[in-house]
Design a protein around this motif. Structure first.
Motif, PDB file in Angstrom:
ATOM      1  N   THR A  37      25.295  31.652   9.158  1.00 20.92           N
ATOM      2  CA  THR A  37      26.671  31.167   9.218  1.00 20.92           C
ATOM      3  C   THR A  37      27.627  32.348   9.181  1.00 20.92           C
ATOM      4  OG1 THR A  37      26.006  29.140   8.085  1.00 20.92           O
ATOM      5  CG2 THR A  37      28.346  29.669   8.072  1.00 20.92           C
ATOM      6  N   PHE A  38      28.590  32.328  10.086  1.00 27.36           N
ATOM      7  CA  PHE A  38      29.623  33.370  10.114  1.00 27.36           C
ATOM      8  C   PHE A  38      30.960  32.713  10.436  1.00 27.36           C
ATOM      9  CE2 PHE A  38      27.701  33.132  14.272  1.00 27.36           C
ATOM     10  CZ  PHE A  38      28.755  33.192  15.160  1.00 27.36           C
ATOM     11  N   SER A  39      32.051  33.411  10.114  1.00 22.51           N
ATOM     12  CA  SER A  39      33.388  32.849  10.241  1.00 22.51           C
ATOM     13  C   SER A  39      33.956  33.016  11.649  1.00 22.51           C
ATOM     14  CB  SER A  39      34.326  33.535   9.245  1.00 22.51           C
ATOM     15  OG  SER A  39      35.656  33.098   9.440  1.00 22.51           O
ATOM     16  N   GLU A  40      34.816  32.097  11.996  1.00 22.04           N
ATOM     17  CA  GLU A  40      35.527  32.157  13.271  1.00 22.04           C
ATOM     18  C   GLU A  40      36.483  33.363  13.288  1.00 22.04           C
ATOM     19  OE1 GLU A  40      37.874  28.896  16.052  1.00 22.04           O
ATOM     20  OE2 GLU A  40      37.935  28.663  13.877  1.00 22.04           O
ATOM     21  N   ASN A 124      25.683  29.428  13.285  1.00 22.89           N
ATOM     22  CA  ASN A 124      26.671  28.421  12.976  1.00 22.89           C
ATOM     23  C   ASN A 124      27.993  29.129  12.709  1.00 22.89           C
ATOM     24  OD1 ASN A 124      27.660  25.827  12.441  1.00 22.89           O
ATOM     25  ND2 ASN A 124      27.397  26.122  10.246  1.00 22.89           N
ATOM     26  N   MET A 125      28.953  28.937  13.614  1.00 23.13           N
ATOM     27  CA  MET A 125      30.280  29.544  13.438  1.00 23.13           C
ATOM     28  C   MET A 125      31.169  28.546  12.703  1.00 23.13           C
ATOM     29  SD  MET A 125      32.767  31.401  16.201  1.00 23.13           S
ATOM     30  CE  MET A 125      33.149  29.956  17.185  1.00 23.13           C
ATOM     31  N   GLU A 126      31.641  28.949  11.515  1.00 17.79           N
ATOM     32  CA  GLU A 126      32.501  28.091  10.715  1.00 17.79           C
ATOM     33  C   GLU A 126      33.963  28.263  11.098  1.00 17.79           C
ATOM     34  OE1 GLU A 126      31.765  29.008   6.608  1.00 17.79           O
ATOM     35  OE2 GLU A 126      30.327  27.375   6.448  1.00 17.79           O
ATOM     36  N   GLU A 127      34.699  27.190  10.978  1.00 20.57           N
ATOM     37  CA  GLU A 127      36.126  27.196  11.295  1.00 20.57           C
ATOM     38  C   GLU A 127      36.868  28.108  10.308  1.00 20.57           C
ATOM     39  OE1 GLU A 127      39.744  23.973  11.812  1.00 20.57           O
ATOM     40  OE2 GLU A 127      37.690  23.274  11.569  1.00 20.57           O
TER      41      GLU A 127
END
Length: 129
Positions: A37-40, A124-127
């Motif tokens: 998971t990484f940030s937008e 998974n790109m988090e908003e």
């Protein structure tokens, strides 16, 4: 005469098989990479796939194609000698993409015994909050 013809045919077949077996062969350490998971806010992520030439002739990567324009592969352009290693660096750019899970493929085409190999990246790109 039949024996001579048969012996000649067997000799030709044997030589053909012996030379056909000496080809390049690619072997990847891994064929999938999970970015997690990484940030937008930081939508560009990169990984490297390392491979070896386990064959007996130089290995040439003819092409590496991504399934999407947001994924860019960069690869070793020079022939990889038997026993040596090379790399394919893959960059995923999620700028302008919807947040969420993604899975992309990279098709690698070589002069090796196995001509096509598929590599996969996912994450998974988090908003951004």
């Amino acid at each position: 005469m039949k024996k001579l013809l048969l012996m000649t045919l067997l000799l030709v077949c044997g030589i053909t098989m012996a030379t056909a077996q000496k080809q390049a062969e690619i072997k990847f350490e891994k064929t999938t990479h999970d970015f997690g998971t990484f940030s937008e806010k930081s939508p560009v992520v990169t990984c490297t796939f390392t491979f070896s030439n386990v064959g007996e002739k130089p290995l040439v990567i003819n092409q590496a194609m991504a399934s999407c324009g947001c994924t860019v592969p960069e690869y070793t352009k020079t022939p990889v000698k038997p026993g040596e290693k090379g790399e394919i660096k893959v960059t995923y750019n999620g700028t302008g993409k919807f947040p969420g899970h993604f899975k992309k493929s990279i098709t690698v085409i070589t002069n090796g015994v196995v001509e096509k190999t598929r590599l996969y990246i996912e994450g998974n790109m988090e908003e951004a909050k």
